[in-house]
Write a protein that holds these residues in place. Structure first.
Motif, PDB file in Angstrom:
ATOM      1  N   VAL A  36       1.696   6.867 -13.300  1.00  0.00           N
ATOM      2  CA  VAL A  36       2.988   6.208 -13.531  1.00  0.00           C
ATOM      3  C   VAL A  36       2.975   4.793 -12.944  1.00  0.00           C
ATOM      4  CG1 VAL A  36       5.439   6.258 -12.956  1.00  0.00           C
ATOM      5  CG2 VAL A  36       4.302   8.358 -13.665  1.00  0.00           C
ATOM      6  N   LEU A  37       2.473   4.670 -11.732  1.00  0.00           N
ATOM      7  CA  LEU A  37       2.455   3.371 -11.067  1.00  0.00           C
ATOM      8  C   LEU A  37       1.550   2.380 -11.809  1.00  0.00           C
ATOM      9  CD1 LEU A  37       2.235   4.542  -7.326  1.00  0.00           C
ATOM     10  CD2 LEU A  37       4.216   3.516  -8.447  1.00  0.00           C
ATOM     11  N   ARG A  38       0.385   2.846 -12.235  1.00  0.00           N
ATOM     12  CA  ARG A  38      -0.570   1.949 -12.879  1.00  0.00           C
ATOM     13  C   ARG A  38      -0.203   1.640 -14.328  1.00  0.00           C
ATOM     14  NH1 ARG A  38      -2.539  -0.087  -8.378  1.00  0.00           N
ATOM     15  NH2 ARG A  38      -4.189   1.114  -7.349  1.00  0.00           N
ATOM     16  N   ASP A  39       0.194   2.633 -15.079  1.00  0.00           N
ATOM     17  CA  ASP A  39       0.411   2.459 -16.518  1.00  0.00           C
ATOM     18  C   ASP A  39       1.867   2.135 -16.850  1.00  0.00           C
ATOM     19  OD1 ASP A  39      -2.274   3.105 -16.805  1.00  0.00           O
ATOM     20  OD2 ASP A  39      -1.862   5.245 -17.056  1.00  0.00           O
ATOM     21  N   GLU A  40       2.773   3.003 -16.416  1.00  0.00           N
ATOM     22  CA  GLU A  40       4.183   2.813 -16.774  1.00  0.00           C
ATOM     23  C   GLU A  40       4.796   1.603 -16.074  1.00  0.00           C
ATOM     24  OE1 GLU A  40       8.400   5.167 -16.048  1.00  0.00           O
ATOM     25  OE2 GLU A  40       6.590   6.347 -16.407  1.00  0.00           O
ATOM     26  N   LEU A  41       4.494   1.429 -14.784  1.00  0.00           N
ATOM     27  CA  LEU A  41       5.086   0.333 -14.006  1.00  0.00           C
ATOM     28  C   LEU A  41       4.163  -0.880 -13.901  1.00  0.00           C
ATOM     29  CD1 LEU A  41       6.715   2.382 -11.075  1.00  0.00           C
ATOM     30  CD2 LEU A  41       7.751   1.628 -13.235  1.00  0.00           C
ATOM     31  N   SER A  42       2.939  -0.759 -14.403  1.00  0.00           N
ATOM     32  CA  SER A  42       1.968  -1.861 -14.372  1.00  0.00           C
ATOM     33  C   SER A  42       1.767  -2.428 -12.966  1.00  0.00           C
ATOM     34  CB  SER A  42       2.415  -2.990 -15.328  1.00  0.00           C
ATOM     35  OG  SER A  42       2.477  -2.525 -16.642  1.00  0.00           O
ATOM     36  N   ARG A  43       1.722  -1.545 -11.977  1.00  0.00           N
ATOM     37  CA  ARG A  43       1.506  -1.986 -10.597  1.00  0.00           C
ATOM     38  C   ARG A  43       0.008  -2.023 -10.292  1.00  0.00           C
ATOM     39  NH1 ARG A  43       5.621  -1.974  -7.050  1.00  0.00           N
ATOM     40  NH2 ARG A  43       4.045  -3.079  -5.841  1.00  0.00           N
ATOM     41  N   LYS A  44      -0.677  -2.944 -10.909  1.00  0.00           N
ATOM     42  CA  LYS A  44      -2.112  -3.068 -10.719  1.00  0.00           C
ATOM     43  C   LYS A  44      -2.463  -3.596  -9.327  1.00  0.00           C
ATOM     44  CE  LYS A  44      -2.694  -1.953 -15.065  1.00  0.00           C
ATOM     45  NZ  LYS A  44      -3.215  -0.608 -15.456  1.00  0.00           N
ATOM     46  N   ASP A  45      -1.523  -4.348  -8.731  1.00  0.00           N
ATOM     47  CA  ASP A  45      -1.791  -4.960  -7.433  1.00  0.00           C
ATOM     48  C   ASP A  45      -1.505  -4.039  -6.257  1.00  0.00           C
ATOM     49  OD1 ASP A  45       0.909  -4.938  -8.031  1.00  0.00           O
ATOM     50  OD2 ASP A  45       1.345  -6.718  -6.801  1.00  0.00           O
ATOM     51  N   LEU A  46      -0.844  -2.919  -6.494  1.00  0.00           N
ATOM     52  CA  LEU A  46      -0.484  -1.988  -5.428  1.00  0.00           C
ATOM     53  C   LEU A  46      -1.711  -1.172  -5.015  1.00  0.00           C
ATOM     54  CD1 LEU A  46       1.672  -0.548  -3.659  1.00  0.00           C
ATOM     55  CD2 LEU A  46       2.085   0.981  -5.603  1.00  0.00           C
ATOM     56  N   ARG A  47      -2.048  -1.219  -3.721  1.00  0.00           N
ATOM     57  CA  ARG A  47      -3.144  -0.389  -3.237  1.00  0.00           C
ATOM     58  C   ARG A  47      -2.660   1.045  -3.078  1.00  0.00           C
ATOM     59  NH1 ARG A  47      -2.735  -6.025  -1.722  1.00  0.00           N
ATOM     60  NH2 ARG A  47      -4.745  -6.747  -0.917  1.00  0.00           N
ATOM     61  N   ILE A  48      -3.488   1.991  -3.522  1.00  0.00           N
ATOM     62  CA  ILE A  48      -3.129   3.410  -3.440  1.00  0.00           C
ATOM     63  C   ILE A  48      -4.247   4.168  -2.732  1.00  0.00           C
ATOM     64  CG2 ILE A  48      -2.556   5.501  -4.728  1.00  0.00           C
ATOM     65  CD1 ILE A  48      -1.565   3.767  -7.007  1.00  0.00           C
ATOM     66  N   VAL A  49      -3.871   4.848  -1.653  1.00  0.00           N
ATOM     67  CA  VAL A  49      -4.805   5.717  -0.936  1.00  0.00           C
ATOM     68  C   VAL A  49      -4.274   7.139  -1.006  1.00  0.00           C
ATOM     69  CG1 VAL A  49      -5.821   6.304   1.291  1.00  0.00           C
ATOM     70  CG2 VAL A  49      -5.638   3.897   0.605  1.00  0.00           C
ATOM     71  N   LEU A  50      -5.028   8.019  -1.617  1.00  0.00           N
ATOM     72  CA  LEU A  50      -4.628   9.427  -1.715  1.00  0.00           C
ATOM     73  C   LEU A  50      -5.014  10.164  -0.439  1.00  0.00           C
ATOM     74  CD1 LEU A  50      -5.550  10.515  -5.372  1.00  0.00           C
ATOM     75  CD2 LEU A  50      -3.260  10.270  -4.387  1.00  0.00           C
ATOM     76  N   ARG A  51      -4.082  10.959   0.056  1.00  0.00           N
ATOM     77  CA  ARG A  51      -4.366  11.830   1.201  1.00  0.00           C
ATOM     78  C   ARG A  51      -4.009  13.259   0.797  1.00  0.00           C
ATOM     79  NH1 ARG A  51      -1.693   9.328   6.560  1.00  0.00           N
ATOM     80  NH2 ARG A  51       0.216   9.602   5.360  1.00  0.00           N
ATOM     81  N   THR A  52      -4.908  14.165   1.042  1.00  0.00           N
ATOM     82  CA  THR A  52      -4.651  15.548   0.655  1.00  0.00           C
ATOM     83  C   THR A  52      -5.091  16.509   1.753  1.00  0.00           C
ATOM     84  OG1 THR A  52      -5.108  17.259  -1.007  1.00  0.00           O
ATOM     85  CG2 THR A  52      -6.886  15.715  -0.502  1.00  0.00           C
ATOM     86  N   GLY A  53      -4.383  17.616   1.828  1.00  0.00           N
ATOM     87  CA  GLY A  53      -4.759  18.672   2.754  1.00  0.00           C
ATOM     88  C   GLY A  53      -5.510  19.776   2.045  1.00  0.00           C
ATOM     89  N   GLN A  54      -5.744  19.590   0.729  1.00  0.00           N
ATOM     90  CA  GLN A  54      -6.437  20.582  -0.079  1.00  0.00           C
ATOM     91  C   GLN A  54      -7.910  20.211  -0.225  1.00  0.00           C
ATOM     92  OE1 GLN A  54      -4.622  23.207  -0.945  1.00  0.00           O
ATOM     93  NE2 GLN A  54      -2.774  22.222  -0.094  1.00  0.00           N
ATOM     94  N   PRO A  55      -8.808  20.904   0.426  1.00  0.00           N
ATOM     95  CA  PRO A  55     -10.236  20.554   0.358  1.00  0.00           C
ATOM     96  C   PRO A  55     -10.855  20.786  -1.007  1.00  0.00           C
ATOM     97  CG  PRO A  55      -9.938  22.650   1.487  1.00  0.00           C
ATOM     98  CD  PRO A  55      -8.564  22.099   1.254  1.00  0.00           C
ATOM     99  N   LEU A  61       0.836  -1.194   0.000  1.00  0.00           N
ATOM    100  CA  LEU A  61       0.000   0.000   0.000  1.00  0.00           C
ATOM    101  C   LEU A  61       0.871   1.244   0.000  1.00  0.00           C
ATOM    102  CD1 LEU A  61      -2.677   1.667   0.558  1.00  0.00           C
ATOM    103  CD2 LEU A  61      -2.248   1.201   2.989  1.00  0.00           C
ATOM    104  N   ILE A  62       0.430   2.259  -0.707  1.00  0.00           N
ATOM    105  CA  ILE A  62       1.073   3.567  -0.646  1.00  0.00           C
ATOM    106  C   ILE A  62       0.056   4.586  -0.162  1.00  0.00           C
ATOM    107  CG2 ILE A  62       0.691   3.858  -3.142  1.00  0.00           C
ATOM    108  CD1 ILE A  62       3.072   5.811  -3.144  1.00  0.00           C
ATOM    109  N   LEU A  63       0.392   5.270   0.931  1.00  0.00           N
ATOM    110  CA  LEU A  63      -0.393   6.406   1.419  1.00  0.00           C
ATOM    111  C   LEU A  63       0.205   7.639   0.759  1.00  0.00           C
ATOM    112  CD1 LEU A  63      -0.666   5.423   5.197  1.00  0.00           C
ATOM    113  CD2 LEU A  63      -2.417   5.159   3.433  1.00  0.00           C
ATOM    114  N   LEU A  64      -0.464   8.144  -0.241  1.00  0.00           N
ATOM    115  CA  LEU A  64       0.124   9.100  -1.175  1.00  0.00           C
ATOM    116  C   LEU A  64      -0.460  10.498  -1.023  1.00  0.00           C
ATOM    117  CD1 LEU A  64       1.946   9.603  -3.665  1.00  0.00           C
ATOM    118  CD2 LEU A  64       0.051   8.769  -5.096  1.00  0.00           C
ATOM    119  N   ASP A  65       0.419  11.455  -0.767  1.00  0.00           N
ATOM    120  CA  ASP A  65       0.015  12.864  -0.721  1.00  0.00           C
ATOM    121  C   ASP A  65      -0.183  13.369  -2.152  1.00  0.00           C
ATOM    122  OD1 ASP A  65      -0.545  15.403   0.164  1.00  0.00           O
ATOM    123  OD2 ASP A  65       1.552  15.969   0.453  1.00  0.00           O
TER     124      ASP A  65
END
Length: 220
Positions: A155-174, A136-140
Protein backbone atom coordinates in the motif's frame (compact mmCIF):
# COMPACT_ATOMS: atom_id res chain seq x y z
CA UNK A 1 21.05 88.18 45.18
CA UNK A 2 17.71 89.80 46.04
CA UNK A 3 19.42 92.19 48.47
CA UNK A 4 21.96 93.09 45.82
CA UNK A 5 19.21 93.90 43.33
CA UNK A 6 17.44 96.04 45.94
CA UNK A 7 20.74 97.85 46.54
CA UNK A 8 21.17 98.55 42.83
CA UNK A 9 17.60 99.82 42.49
CA UNK A 10 18.01 101.99 45.52
CA UNK A 11 21.24 103.52 44.22
CA UNK A 12 19.81 103.98 40.71
CA UNK A 13 16.91 106.12 42.00
CA UNK A 14 18.93 107.95 44.66
CA UNK A 15 20.65 111.27 44.30
CA UNK A 16 23.33 110.18 46.71
CA UNK A 17 26.65 108.88 45.50
CA UNK A 18 26.73 105.05 45.38
CA UNK A 19 28.58 103.01 47.96
CA UNK A 20 31.19 101.51 45.62
CA UNK A 21 32.46 99.12 48.27
CA UNK A 22 29.05 97.45 48.61
CA UNK A 23 28.70 97.49 44.81
CA UNK A 24 31.97 95.59 44.27
CA UNK A 25 31.04 93.13 47.01
CA UNK A 26 27.74 92.46 45.30
CA UNK A 27 29.41 91.90 41.94
CA UNK A 28 31.81 89.42 43.56
CA UNK A 29 28.91 87.47 45.06
CA UNK A 30 27.13 87.42 41.69
CA UNK A 31 30.25 86.15 39.90
CA UNK A 32 30.75 83.33 42.38
CA UNK A 33 27.12 82.25 41.98
CA UNK A 34 27.43 82.13 38.20
CA UNK A 35 30.62 80.04 38.37
CA UNK A 36 28.93 77.50 40.68
CA UNK A 37 25.97 77.26 38.33
CA UNK A 38 28.26 76.75 35.31
CA UNK A 39 30.27 74.04 37.11
CA UNK A 40 27.06 72.06 37.80
CA UNK A 41 25.69 72.43 34.27
CA UNK A 42 27.37 69.32 32.74
CA UNK A 43 26.01 67.15 35.56
CA UNK A 44 22.51 68.65 35.28
CA UNK A 45 22.55 68.28 31.49
CA UNK A 46 23.56 64.61 31.86
CA UNK A 47 20.72 63.95 34.30
CA UNK A 48 18.27 65.65 31.93
CA UNK A 49 19.52 63.52 29.01
CA UNK A 50 19.17 60.29 30.99
CA UNK A 51 15.65 61.15 32.09
CA UNK A 52 14.58 61.96 28.53
CA UNK A 53 16.02 58.68 27.17
CA UNK A 54 14.99 56.34 29.98
CA UNK A 55 11.84 55.26 28.16
CA UNK A 56 13.60 54.65 24.86
CA UNK A 57 16.27 52.61 26.68
CA UNK A 58 13.63 50.39 28.24
CA UNK A 59 12.01 50.09 24.83
CA UNK A 60 15.30 48.90 23.31
CA UNK A 61 15.73 46.30 26.08
CA UNK A 62 12.23 44.97 25.48
CA UNK A 63 12.87 44.73 21.76
CA UNK A 64 16.07 42.77 22.42
CA UNK A 65 14.22 40.30 24.64
CA UNK A 66 11.56 39.76 21.99
CA UNK A 67 14.27 39.22 19.38
CA UNK A 68 16.00 36.57 21.53
CA UNK A 69 12.67 34.81 22.12
CA UNK A 70 11.93 34.69 18.41
CA UNK A 71 15.43 33.43 17.69
CA UNK A 72 15.06 30.57 20.18
CA UNK A 73 11.70 29.65 18.66
CA UNK A 74 13.22 29.55 15.18
CA UNK A 75 16.02 27.32 16.48
CA UNK A 76 13.48 24.90 17.96
CA UNK A 77 11.56 24.80 14.68
CA UNK A 78 14.76 24.18 12.74
CA UNK A 79 15.73 21.40 15.13
CA UNK A 80 12.30 19.74 14.74
CA UNK A 81 12.57 19.92 10.93
CA UNK A 82 15.99 18.24 11.00
CA UNK A 83 14.90 15.31 13.20
CA UNK A 84 14.37 11.84 11.76
CA UNK A 85 10.67 11.08 12.19
CA UNK A 86 10.27 7.37 12.91
CA UNK A 87 6.91 5.57 12.88
CA UNK A 88 6.72 2.52 15.14
CA UNK A 89 3.92 0.23 13.91
CA UNK A 90 3.33 -2.71 16.25
CA UNK A 91 0.32 -4.09 18.15
CA UNK A 92 2.46 -4.77 21.22
CA UNK A 93 2.85 -1.72 23.49
CA UNK A 94 5.98 -3.23 25.04
CA UNK A 95 7.70 -3.08 21.66
CA UNK A 96 6.95 0.65 21.48
CA UNK A 97 8.33 1.23 24.98
CA UNK A 98 11.51 -0.79 24.52
CA UNK A 99 12.22 0.77 21.12
CA UNK A 100 11.92 4.32 22.44
CA UNK A 101 14.02 3.40 25.48
CA UNK A 102 16.74 1.82 23.35
CA UNK A 103 16.91 4.86 21.05
CA UNK A 104 16.57 7.52 23.75
CA UNK A 105 19.17 10.24 23.21
CA UNK A 106 20.52 8.57 20.06
CA UNK A 107 21.50 10.74 17.09
CA UNK A 108 21.71 9.25 13.62
CA UNK A 109 24.06 11.10 11.28
CA UNK A 110 23.92 14.08 13.62
CA UNK A 111 20.12 14.27 13.75
CA UNK A 112 17.84 13.49 16.73
CA UNK A 113 14.92 11.07 16.54
CA UNK A 114 11.21 11.79 16.78
CA UNK A 115 8.68 8.97 17.24
CA UNK A 116 5.16 8.31 16.03
CA UNK A 117 3.12 5.33 17.29
CA UNK A 118 0.62 3.09 15.49
CA UNK A 119 -0.88 -0.11 16.90
CA UNK A 120 -2.37 -1.45 13.68
CA UNK A 121 -1.68 -1.39 9.95
CA UNK A 122 -4.63 0.97 9.45
CA UNK A 123 -3.27 3.43 12.03
CA UNK A 124 0.16 3.22 10.41
CA UNK A 125 -1.31 4.03 7.00
CA UNK A 126 -3.23 7.02 8.37
CA UNK A 127 -0.14 8.36 10.15
CA UNK A 128 1.98 7.92 7.04
CA UNK A 129 -0.56 9.97 5.08
CA UNK A 130 -0.83 12.73 7.70
CA UNK A 131 2.94 12.83 8.21
CA UNK A 132 4.52 12.88 4.75
CA UNK A 133 7.87 13.83 6.29
CA UNK A 134 8.16 10.46 8.05
CA UNK A 135 11.62 9.08 7.38
CA UNK A 136 11.30 5.47 8.54
CA UNK A 137 8.68 2.96 9.62
CA UNK A 138 9.61 0.10 11.94
CA UNK A 139 6.87 -2.24 10.82
CA UNK A 140 5.60 -5.38 12.53
CA UNK A 141 4.50 -8.14 10.16
CA UNK A 142 1.71 -9.66 12.26
CA UNK A 143 -0.93 -7.20 13.51
CA UNK A 144 -4.64 -7.35 12.55
CA UNK A 145 -3.78 -10.33 10.38
CA UNK A 146 -0.72 -12.56 10.00
CA UNK A 147 0.40 -10.56 6.95
CA UNK A 148 -0.94 -7.07 7.78
CA UNK A 149 2.56 -5.58 7.69
CA UNK A 150 3.40 -7.12 4.34
CA UNK A 151 0.19 -5.80 2.80
CA UNK A 152 0.93 -2.36 4.19
CA UNK A 153 4.29 -2.35 2.41
CA UNK A 154 2.51 -2.72 -0.94
CA UNK A 155 0.00 0.00 0.00
CA UNK A 156 2.76 2.43 0.95
CA UNK A 157 4.84 1.76 -2.16
CA UNK A 158 2.15 1.36 -4.81
CA UNK A 159 -1.05 3.03 -3.63
CA UNK A 160 0.59 5.96 -1.81
CA UNK A 161 3.75 6.09 -3.97
CA UNK A 162 5.94 6.47 -0.88
CA UNK A 163 9.15 5.44 -2.60
CA UNK A 164 11.24 7.64 -0.31
CA UNK A 165 9.94 6.12 2.94
CA UNK A 166 12.37 3.68 4.52
CA UNK A 167 10.69 0.48 5.71
CA UNK A 168 12.21 -1.99 8.15
CA UNK A 169 10.17 -5.11 8.86
CA UNK A 170 10.34 -6.58 12.35
CA UNK A 171 8.76 -9.91 13.11
CA UNK A 172 8.54 -12.29 16.02
CA UNK A 173 7.71 -15.17 13.67
CA UNK A 174 10.88 -17.11 12.75
CA UNK A 175 9.06 -18.81 9.88
CA UNK A 176 9.56 -15.83 7.56
CA UNK A 177 12.71 -16.26 5.50
CA UNK A 178 14.67 -13.03 5.22
CA UNK A 179 15.78 -13.75 1.65
CA UNK A 180 12.20 -14.28 0.43
CA UNK A 181 10.91 -11.16 2.21
CA UNK A 182 13.72 -8.94 0.93
CA UNK A 183 13.31 -10.31 -2.59
CA UNK A 184 9.55 -9.94 -2.83
CA UNK A 185 8.89 -6.64 -0.99
CA UNK A 186 10.35 -3.18 -1.46
CA UNK A 187 11.80 -2.86 2.01
CA UNK A 188 15.05 -1.46 3.35
CA UNK A 189 15.68 -3.91 6.17
CA UNK A 190 14.44 -6.98 7.99
CA UNK A 191 15.00 -8.12 11.57
CA UNK A 192 13.80 -10.84 13.94
CA UNK A 193 12.69 -9.26 17.22
CA UNK A 194 14.35 -11.86 19.42
CA UNK A 195 17.74 -11.13 17.82
CA UNK A 196 17.39 -7.37 17.57
CA UNK A 197 19.65 -5.85 20.23
CA UNK A 198 20.13 -2.13 20.86
CA UNK A 199 23.47 -2.02 19.06
CA UNK A 200 22.09 -3.91 16.04
CA UNK A 201 19.07 -1.58 15.88
CA UNK A 202 21.26 1.54 15.98
CA UNK A 203 23.58 0.07 13.37
CA UNK A 204 20.58 -0.69 11.15
CA UNK A 205 19.26 2.87 11.48
CA UNK A 206 22.66 4.30 10.59
CA UNK A 207 22.65 2.26 7.40
CA UNK A 208 19.01 2.77 6.45
CA UNK A 209 18.85 6.51 7.24
CA UNK A 210 21.84 7.31 5.08
CA UNK A 211 20.90 10.22 2.79
CA UNK A 212 23.54 9.12 0.29
CA UNK A 213 21.88 5.73 -0.17
CA UNK A 214 20.48 5.19 -3.66
CA UNK A 215 16.74 4.63 -3.28
CA UNK A 216 16.55 3.29 -6.86
CA UNK A 217 18.23 0.11 -5.63
CA UNK A 218 15.04 -0.98 -3.83
CA UNK A 219 13.33 -4.08 -5.25
CA UNK A 220 10.24 -3.44 -7.36
Amino acid sequence: MSKFRELLMEKRHSSKLPDWHQYYQGMKILGNSLRVADSRRPYLDLMHFQNENSFSSDQDDDDSLVFLSESEEEQEQTKAQQAWKILIADDDSNVHDTTVLALSGVHIHGKPLEFLHAFSAKEAKDLAISNPDTSLILLDVVMETVDAGLKLVNVLRDELSRKDLRIVLRTGQPGYAKENIMGNYAIDGYATKSKLTRSILISMLNEVLDDTKDKDSLPN
